[in-house]
Design a protein around this motif. Sequence first.
Motif, PDB file in Angstrom:
ATOM      1  N   GLY A   1       0.817  -1.212   0.000  1.00  0.00           N
ATOM      2  CA  GLY A   1       0.000   0.000   0.000  1.00  0.00           C
ATOM      3  C   GLY A   1       0.846   1.255   0.000  1.00  0.00           C
ATOM      4  O   GLY A   1       0.548   2.227  -0.708  1.00  0.00           O
ATOM      5  N   THR A   2       1.927   1.254   0.773  1.00  0.00           N
ATOM      6  CA  THR A   2       2.819   2.398   0.824  1.00  0.00           C
ATOM      7  C   THR A   2       3.491   2.614  -0.533  1.00  0.00           C
ATOM      8  O   THR A   2       3.628   3.756  -0.992  1.00  0.00           O
ATOM      9  CB  THR A   2       3.880   2.205   1.921  1.00  0.00           C
ATOM     10  OG1 THR A   2       3.201   2.023   3.168  1.00  0.00           O
ATOM     11  CG2 THR A   2       4.803   3.395   2.034  1.00  0.00           C
ATOM     12  N   LEU A   3       3.893   1.533  -1.171  1.00  0.00           N
ATOM     13  CA  LEU A   3       4.473   1.638  -2.511  1.00  0.00           C
ATOM     14  C   LEU A   3       3.456   2.218  -3.490  1.00  0.00           C
ATOM     15  O   LEU A   3       3.802   3.061  -4.325  1.00  0.00           O
ATOM     16  CB  LEU A   3       4.957   0.276  -2.992  1.00  0.00           C
ATOM     17  CG  LEU A   3       5.568   0.230  -4.386  1.00  0.00           C
ATOM     18  CD1 LEU A   3       6.840   1.067  -4.436  1.00  0.00           C
ATOM     19  CD2 LEU A   3       5.842  -1.192  -4.796  1.00  0.00           C
ATOM     20  N   GLY A   4       2.211   1.798  -3.379  1.00  0.00           N
ATOM     21  CA  GLY A   4       1.151   2.365  -4.214  1.00  0.00           C
ATOM     22  C   GLY A   4       0.975   3.847  -3.968  1.00  0.00           C
ATOM     23  O   GLY A   4       0.775   4.625  -4.900  1.00  0.00           O
ATOM     24  N   GLY A   5       1.045   4.278  -2.717  1.00  0.00           N
ATOM     25  CA  GLY A   5       0.947   5.694  -2.394  1.00  0.00           C
ATOM     26  C   GLY A   5       2.113   6.482  -2.954  1.00  0.00           C
ATOM     27  O   GLY A   5       1.943   7.604  -3.444  1.00  0.00           O
TER      28      GLY A   5
ATOM     29  N   GLY B   1       0.780  11.745   4.033  1.00  0.00           N
ATOM     30  CA  GLY B   1      -0.661  11.489   3.940  1.00  0.00           C
ATOM     31  C   GLY B   1      -0.976  10.350   2.987  1.00  0.00           C
ATOM     32  O   GLY B   1      -1.837   9.516   3.266  1.00  0.00           O
ATOM     33  N   LEU B   2      -0.267  10.299   1.858  1.00  0.00           N
ATOM     34  CA  LEU B   2      -0.483   9.208   0.908  1.00  0.00           C
ATOM     35  C   LEU B   2      -0.040   7.870   1.486  1.00  0.00           C
ATOM     36  O   LEU B   2      -0.699   6.845   1.286  1.00  0.00           O
ATOM     37  CB  LEU B   2       0.249   9.495  -0.405  1.00  0.00           C
ATOM     38  CG  LEU B   2      -0.315  10.627  -1.247  1.00  0.00           C
ATOM     39  CD1 LEU B   2       0.606  10.924  -2.422  1.00  0.00           C
ATOM     40  CD2 LEU B   2      -1.711  10.306  -1.732  1.00  0.00           C
ATOM     41  N   PHE B   3       1.091   7.860   2.205  1.00  0.00           N
ATOM     42  CA  PHE B   3       1.573   6.611   2.807  1.00  0.00           C
ATOM     43  C   PHE B   3       0.579   6.080   3.830  1.00  0.00           C
ATOM     44  O   PHE B   3       0.276   4.883   3.854  1.00  0.00           O
ATOM     45  CB  PHE B   3       2.929   6.812   3.468  1.00  0.00           C
ATOM     46  CG  PHE B   3       4.064   7.050   2.520  1.00  0.00           C
ATOM     47  CD1 PHE B   3       3.965   6.767   1.169  1.00  0.00           C
ATOM     48  CD2 PHE B   3       5.255   7.574   2.982  1.00  0.00           C
ATOM     49  CE1 PHE B   3       5.011   6.996   0.295  1.00  0.00           C
ATOM     50  CE2 PHE B   3       6.313   7.798   2.124  1.00  0.00           C
ATOM     51  CZ  PHE B   3       6.194   7.508   0.773  1.00  0.00           C
ATOM     52  N   VAL B   4       0.068   6.964   4.673  1.00  0.00           N
ATOM     53  CA  VAL B   4      -0.891   6.541   5.701  1.00  0.00           C
ATOM     54  C   VAL B   4      -2.174   6.022   5.047  1.00  0.00           C
ATOM     55  O   VAL B   4      -2.683   4.958   5.409  1.00  0.00           O
ATOM     56  CB  VAL B   4      -1.193   7.701   6.674  1.00  0.00           C
ATOM     57  CG1 VAL B   4      -2.375   7.381   7.556  1.00  0.00           C
ATOM     58  CG2 VAL B   4       0.030   8.025   7.508  1.00  0.00           C
ATOM     59  N   THR B   5      -2.679   6.753   4.065  1.00  0.00           N
ATOM     60  CA  THR B   5      -3.933   6.380   3.419  1.00  0.00           C
ATOM     61  C   THR B   5      -3.806   5.079   2.644  1.00  0.00           C
ATOM     62  O   THR B   5      -4.567   4.130   2.845  1.00  0.00           O
ATOM     63  CB  THR B   5      -4.415   7.503   2.488  1.00  0.00           C
ATOM     64  OG1 THR B   5      -4.563   8.697   3.254  1.00  0.00           O
ATOM     65  CG2 THR B   5      -5.732   7.141   1.832  1.00  0.00           C
ATOM     66  N   PHE B   6      -2.831   5.013   1.749  1.00  0.00           N
ATOM     67  CA  PHE B   6      -2.688   3.827   0.910  1.00  0.00           C
ATOM     68  C   PHE B   6      -2.211   2.624   1.722  1.00  0.00           C
ATOM     69  O   PHE B   6      -2.603   1.484   1.440  1.00  0.00           O
ATOM     70  CB  PHE B   6      -1.726   4.109  -0.252  1.00  0.00           C
ATOM     71  CG  PHE B   6      -2.360   4.848  -1.393  1.00  0.00           C
ATOM     72  CD1 PHE B   6      -2.590   4.220  -2.596  1.00  0.00           C
ATOM     73  CD2 PHE B   6      -2.711   6.178  -1.270  1.00  0.00           C
ATOM     74  CE1 PHE B   6      -3.172   4.901  -3.659  1.00  0.00           C
ATOM     75  CE2 PHE B   6      -3.287   6.869  -2.320  1.00  0.00           C
ATOM     76  CZ  PHE B   6      -3.516   6.232  -3.528  1.00  0.00           C
ATOM     77  N   GLY B   7      -1.359   2.849   2.722  1.00  0.00           N
ATOM     78  CA  GLY B   7      -0.931   1.749   3.585  1.00  0.00           C
ATOM     79  C   GLY B   7      -2.092   1.158   4.361  1.00  0.00           C
ATOM     80  O   GLY B   7      -2.220  -0.063   4.495  1.00  0.00           O
ATOM     81  N   SER B   8      -2.968   2.011   4.857  1.00  0.00           N
ATOM     82  CA  SER B   8      -4.157   1.542   5.581  1.00  0.00           C
ATOM     83  C   SER B   8      -5.099   0.780   4.658  1.00  0.00           C
ATOM     84  O   SER B   8      -5.667  -0.242   5.053  1.00  0.00           O
ATOM     85  CB  SER B   8      -4.893   2.718   6.206  1.00  0.00           C
ATOM     86  OG  SER B   8      -4.071   3.387   7.121  1.00  0.00           O
TER      87      SER B   8
END
Length: 82
Positions: free
Chosen positions: A21-25, A60-67
Amino acid sequence: MPLNRHESNVLKFLFQHLAVGTLGGFVFGILLLWTDIGGIRTMAMRSDSPALILILLFFGLFVTFGSVGMGIGIMSQGEDKN
């Protein structure tokens, strides 16, 4: 207190989905800046502190996509009872 095998497997499972998810963000953030959608890259680079803006954007992207990645991993564990 060391973790037992089941607990370490669960944490490994969650960490793998968090990493995906973090990579996607990260990819989404790079594409967002590259295409300059809404002029976000232009506004960030013209500001007084572009580094802070980019750090906040990617955090913000890391938190969102990682979640989202962890949520998908957890919800995919369900079984169809029908």
